[in-house]
Design a protein around this motif. Structure first.
Motif, PDB file in Angstrom:
ATOM      1  N   ALA A 165     -39.309 114.679-110.675  1.00  0.00           N
ATOM      2  CA  ALA A 165     -40.531 114.387-111.425  1.00  0.00           C
ATOM      3  C   ALA A 165     -40.384 113.110-112.252  1.00  0.00           C
ATOM      4  N   ALA A 166     -39.185 112.808-112.663  1.00  0.00           N
ATOM      5  CA  ALA A 166     -38.901 111.590-113.433  1.00  0.00           C
ATOM      6  C   ALA A 166     -38.137 110.603-112.550  1.00  0.00           C
ATOM      7  N   SER A 167     -38.681 110.325-111.363  1.00  0.00           N
ATOM      8  CA  SER A 167     -37.948 109.517-110.390  1.00  0.00           C
ATOM      9  C   SER A 167     -37.513 108.149-110.903  1.00  0.00           C
ATOM     10  N   PRO A 168     -38.314 107.393-111.684  1.00  0.00           N
ATOM     11  CA  PRO A 168     -37.785 106.115-112.170  1.00  0.00           C
ATOM     12  C   PRO A 168     -36.513 106.280-113.010  1.00  0.00           C
ATOM     13  N   ALA A 169     -36.479 107.291-113.848  1.00  0.00           N
ATOM     14  CA  ALA A 169     -35.288 107.522-114.671  1.00  0.00           C
ATOM     15  C   ALA A 169     -34.106 107.961-113.805  1.00  0.00           C
ATOM     16  N   ALA A 170     -34.378 108.793-112.811  1.00  0.00           N
ATOM     17  CA  ALA A 170     -33.305 109.227-111.903  1.00  0.00           C
ATOM     18  C   ALA A 170     -32.759 108.046-111.115  1.00  0.00           C
ATOM     19  N   VAL A 171     -33.639 107.161-110.653  1.00  0.00           N
ATOM     20  CA  VAL A 171     -33.200 105.964-109.926  1.00  0.00           C
ATOM     21  C   VAL A 171     -32.432 105.036-110.867  1.00  0.00           C
ATOM     22  N   ASP A 220     -29.366 108.503-101.862  1.00  0.00           N
ATOM     23  CA  ASP A 220     -29.507 109.021-103.226  1.00  0.00           C
ATOM     24  C   ASP A 220     -30.840 108.601-103.849  1.00  0.00           C
ATOM     25  N   CYS A 221     -31.256 107.351-103.608  1.00  0.00           N
ATOM     26  CA  CYS A 221     -32.548 106.887-104.117  1.00  0.00           C
ATOM     27  C   CYS A 221     -33.694 107.660-103.465  1.00  0.00           C
ATOM     28  N   ASP A 261     -30.522 105.850-113.288  1.00  0.00           N
ATOM     29  CA  ASP A 261     -29.156 106.380-113.387  1.00  0.00           C
ATOM     30  C   ASP A 261     -28.325 105.957-112.182  1.00  0.00           C
ATOM     31  N   LEU A 262     -28.912 106.002-110.994  1.00  0.00           N
ATOM     32  CA  LEU A 262     -28.198 105.600-109.774  1.00  0.00           C
ATOM     33  C   LEU A 262     -27.858 104.109-109.796  1.00  0.00           C
ATOM     34  N   VAL A 263     -28.828 103.297-110.202  1.00  0.00           N
ATOM     35  CA  VAL A 263     -28.603 101.850-110.261  1.00  0.00           C
ATOM     36  C   VAL A 263     -27.560 101.535-111.338  1.00  0.00           C
ATOM     37  N   ALA A 264     -27.641 102.208-112.481  1.00  0.00           N
ATOM     38  CA  ALA A 264     -26.666 101.975-113.555  1.00  0.00           C
ATOM     39  C   ALA A 264     -25.247 102.300-113.092  1.00  0.00           C
ATOM     40  N   ARG A 265     -25.099 103.394-112.357  1.00  0.00           N
ATOM     41  CA  ARG A 265     -23.764 103.735-111.823  1.00  0.00           C
ATOM     42  C   ARG A 265     -23.285 102.662-110.856  1.00  0.00           C
ATOM     43  N   ALA A 266     -24.192 102.162-110.025  1.00  0.00           N
ATOM     44  CA  ALA A 266     -23.806 101.135-109.044  1.00  0.00           C
ATOM     45  C   ALA A 266     -23.356  99.853-109.736  1.00  0.00           C
ATOM     46  N   VAL A 267     -24.160  99.336-110.674  1.00  0.00           N
ATOM     47  CA  VAL A 267     -23.823  98.054-111.296  1.00  0.00           C
ATOM     48  C   VAL A 267     -22.726  98.168-112.346  1.00  0.00           C
ATOM     49  N   ALA A 268     -22.312  99.399-112.664  1.00  0.00           N
ATOM     50  CA  ALA A 268     -21.165  99.579-113.552  1.00  0.00           C
ATOM     51  C   ALA A 268     -19.883  99.088-112.885  1.00  0.00           C
ATOM     52  N   ASP A 269     -19.899  99.001-111.563  1.00  0.00           N
ATOM     53  CA  ASP A 269     -18.777  98.443-110.805  1.00  0.00           C
ATOM     54  C   ASP A 269     -19.303  97.255-109.996  1.00  0.00           C
ATOM     55  N   PRO A 270     -19.555  96.128-110.687  1.00  0.00           N
ATOM     56  CA  PRO A 270     -20.193  94.994-110.013  1.00  0.00           C
ATOM     57  C   PRO A 270     -19.375  94.448-108.840  1.00  0.00           C
ATOM     58  N   THR A 272     -27.214  84.744-109.866  1.00  0.00           N
ATOM     59  CA  THR A 272     -27.398  86.058-110.465  1.00  0.00           C
ATOM     60  C   THR A 272     -27.748  87.029-109.351  1.00  0.00           C
ATOM     61  N   GLY A 273     -27.009  88.133-109.265  1.00  0.00           N
ATOM     62  CA  GLY A 273     -27.263  89.159-108.260  1.00  0.00           C
ATOM     63  C   GLY A 273     -27.809  90.415-108.905  1.00  0.00           C
ATOM     64  N   ALA A 274     -28.856  90.979-108.294  1.00  0.00           N
ATOM     65  CA  ALA A 274     -29.491  92.157-108.873  1.00  0.00           C
ATOM     66  C   ALA A 274     -29.993  93.095-107.785  1.00  0.00           C
ATOM     67  N   LEU A 275     -29.791  94.380-108.015  1.00  0.00           N
ATOM     68  CA  LEU A 275     -30.427  95.410-107.199  1.00  0.00           C
ATOM     69  C   LEU A 275     -31.801  95.676-107.797  1.00  0.00           C
ATOM     70  N   HIS A 276     -32.826  95.629-106.954  1.00  0.00           N
ATOM     71  CA  HIS A 276     -34.189  95.948-107.372  1.00  0.00           C
ATOM     72  C   HIS A 276     -34.656  97.126-106.522  1.00  0.00           C
ATOM     73  N   VAL A 277     -35.052  98.198-107.176  1.00  0.00           N
ATOM     74  CA  VAL A 277     -35.546  99.382-106.477  1.00  0.00           C
ATOM     75  C   VAL A 277     -36.987  99.604-106.920  1.00  0.00           C
ATOM     76  N   TYR A 278     -37.882  99.724-105.949  1.00  0.00           N
ATOM     77  CA  TYR A 278     -39.315  99.858-106.221  1.00  0.00           C
ATOM     78  C   TYR A 278     -39.830 101.182-105.688  1.00  0.00           C
ATOM     79  N   GLY A 279     -40.753 101.800-106.443  1.00  0.00           N
ATOM     80  CA  GLY A 279     -41.362 103.059-106.047  1.00  0.00           C
ATOM     81  C   GLY A 279     -42.549 102.858-105.134  1.00  0.00           C
ATOM     82  N   GLY A 280     -42.355 102.117-104.058  1.00  0.00           N
ATOM     83  CA  GLY A 280     -43.408 101.837-103.080  1.00  0.00           C
ATOM     84  C   GLY A 280     -42.947 100.742-102.144  1.00  0.00           C
ATOM     85  N   ASP A 281     -43.858 100.286-101.306  1.00  0.00           N
ATOM     86  CA  ASP A 281     -43.550  99.196-100.382  1.00  0.00           C
ATOM     87  C   ASP A 281     -43.828  97.873-101.086  1.00  0.00           C
TER      88      ASP A 281
END
Length: 184
Positions: free
Chosen positions: A18-24, A10-11, A26-35, A134-143
């Motif tokens: 075109a708004a990939s950070p905002a789209a991502v 999905d990521c 939304d995906l991360v928010a859905r994921a962490v809504a069920d920690p 503290t656990g966190a998902l971090h998604v980056y738009g690059g390597d």
């Protein structure tokens, strides 16, 4: 239910938006809504770490576990980032460049279930103020590991190239301090 393969797919698909950070976000928010589901999929945090879940030239997904009381010096990413907490708390201090050097410019507290987008130019320092991991998902738009970036001395704000091995060492040291404190 959090499925890592589906999340990665999905990521990857969101990168074409075109708004990939905002789209991502939304995906991360859905994921962490069920920690609980994220924790079941990734494991219960028991030590600080920079865990790589996915890495490509255009996308990196990390499972960052902050040890209790851990702090990381100011640094930049030079790419957008989306952070979502599935447990604990992360206190971010933000900085900006000025002709006189780096100055602090505010902060943001993230709690379980919170998400945030960090832009390309954001410089921040992170602290876990809690006596729990503290656990966190971090998604980056690059390597995340290959991009040239900067870190800053926390006292002098002297800029230097980001050293990922140094950052990993700080996670190990924070684990050692936490283990010693837990035994005391």
């Amino acid at each position: 239910m959090f499925d890592l393969d589906r999340f990665v797919a999905d990521c990857r698909a969101a990168l074409s938006d075109a708004a990939s950070p905002a789209a991502v976000k939304d995906l991360v928010a859905r994921a962490v809504a069920d920690p609980g589901a994220v924790e079941r999929a990734l494991g219960t945090p028991t030590e600080g770490q920079i865990g790589t879940l996915y890495r490509a030239p255009d996308l990196t997904i990390l499972n960052i576990i902050w040890a209790p009381g851990m702090a990381l010096y100011p640094h930049d990413h030079r790419m957008w980032a989306v952070i979502g907490l599935y447990g604990g708390r992360e206190d971010n201090s933000f900085y900006r460049r000025t002709p006189q050097g780096l100055v602090q410019g505010g902060g943001k507290q993230l709690n379980q279930g919170d998400t945030i987008i960090l832009g390309y130019k954001v410089i921040h320092a992170v602290t876990n103020p809690l006596r729990q991991f503290t656990g966190a998902l971090h998604v980056y738009g690059g390597d995340f590991f290959a991009a040239p970036r900067s870190e800053f001395d926390p006292e002098t704000f002297e800029e230097r190239p980001y050293d990922v091995e140094k950052a990993k060492r700080l996670f190990r040291e924070a684990n050692g301090r936490w283990q010693a404190a837990s035994r005391a």
